[in-house]
Design an enzyme around this catalytic site. Structure first.
Site, PDB file in Angstrom:
ATOM      1  CG  HIS A  29      -1.783   1.173   1.399  1.00 15.29           C
ATOM      2  ND1 HIS A  29      -3.136   1.141   1.145  1.00 15.29           N
ATOM      3  CD2 HIS A  29      -1.508   2.455   1.793  1.00 15.29           C
ATOM      4  CE1 HIS A  29      -3.650   2.341   1.365  1.00 15.29           C
ATOM      5  NE2 HIS A  29      -2.682   3.151   1.781  1.00 15.29           N
ATOM      6  CD  GLU A  30       1.844   3.944   3.500  1.00 14.29           C
ATOM      7  OE1 GLU A  30       2.313   4.939   2.900  1.00 14.29           O
ATOM      8  OE2 GLU A  30       0.734   3.957   4.060  1.00 14.29           O
ATOM      9  CG  HIS A  85       0.282   5.936  -0.995  1.00 18.20           C
ATOM     10  ND1 HIS A  85      -0.837   6.330  -1.686  1.00 18.20           N
ATOM     11  CD2 HIS A  85      -0.159   5.424   0.194  1.00 18.20           C
ATOM     12  CE1 HIS A  85      -1.915   6.062  -0.954  1.00 18.20           C
ATOM     13  NE2 HIS A  85      -1.523   5.510   0.184  1.00 18.20           N
TER      14      HIS A  85
END
Length: 225
Positions: free
Chosen positions: A22-23, A26
């Site tokens: 998820h990170e 980004h």
């Protein structure tokens, strides 16, 4: 209190993959849009050590597991983004914010497909509890169990993060898409966003809103299992 380490591993690995990717998503989208902050700081990596947050990645999931929660939840350290480095800050921040939940949905789809492949090729049931051949289950069972947990974790993370409350990803997407007359007041909620989420959680409203969406998405993904 008896701690089932095998069960903990079956939850921890999917959760760690979910929050790390998820990170990373980004940071990767920010990099493609012109901001190399995450790369310069060593955060554009899938090495879990670069993303572990003591509370979100360790304490919160640990407490949920010890309390017997039906699934684990957590988060990693946010990847640093310098919005002023983006080529089109307003548009690109929408892409950057949406990348995290999109990655979780992708991981949920991949996990559901893996679960379906295992069910058809080894006889393991869709939830990894049994198989026609006990020898096959020794390998396929734990993988299927982690795949099922990965579906749960990633769907919950995606839906939660898409709530239109800053600083959650959905809030930042909404700020970028709404007209200024609505975006500015919403953006000013960011310092109080997590407090608002906590209040919604305690009141039961958060679960009432998220549960039907989570169940619907898992129902759709079950077609792949």
């Amino acid at each position: 209190m008896n701690i089932d380490l095998a069960s903990a591993v079956l939850w921890v690995f999917p959760l760690l993959v979910a929050v790390v990717f998820h990170e990373w998503a980004h940071g990767y989208v920010a990099y493609r849009c012109g901001d190399d902050t995450a790369e310069r700081l060593g955060r554009l990596t899938i090495n879990p050590l670069a993303h572990i947050d003591p509370i979100g990645t360790v304490l919160m999931p640990g407490l949920l597991f010890l309390s017997g929660a039906p699934f684990l939840f957590g988060y990693a350290k946010p990847v640093p983004i310098s919005w002023q480095n983006l080529r089109n800050p307003v548009r690109d921040m929408v892409y950057v914010a949406a990348a995290g939940p999109a990655m979780n949905l992708l991981l949920a789809v991949v996990s559901a497909i893996l679960l379906g492949v295992l069910a058809r090729s080894t006889g393991v049931d869709p939830f990894g509890w049994q198989a026609a051949d006990p020898g096959t289950f020794a390998v396929a069972g734990p993988i299927a169990a982690m795949a099922w947990r990965s579906v749960l974790v990633n769907v919950v993370l995606a839906v939660f993060n898409l709530l239109p409350i800053p600083p959650l990803d959905g809030g930042r997407v909404a700020v970028g898409l709404l007209p200024d007359s609505l975006a500015y007041p919403l953006a000013r909620l960011e310092p109080f966003g997590f407090t608002l989420v906590f209040v919604l959680l305690l009141s039961g409203l958060l679960g009432a809103v998220l549960s039907p969406i989570v169940r619907t998405l898992i129902g759709l993904l079950s077609a792949l299992m």
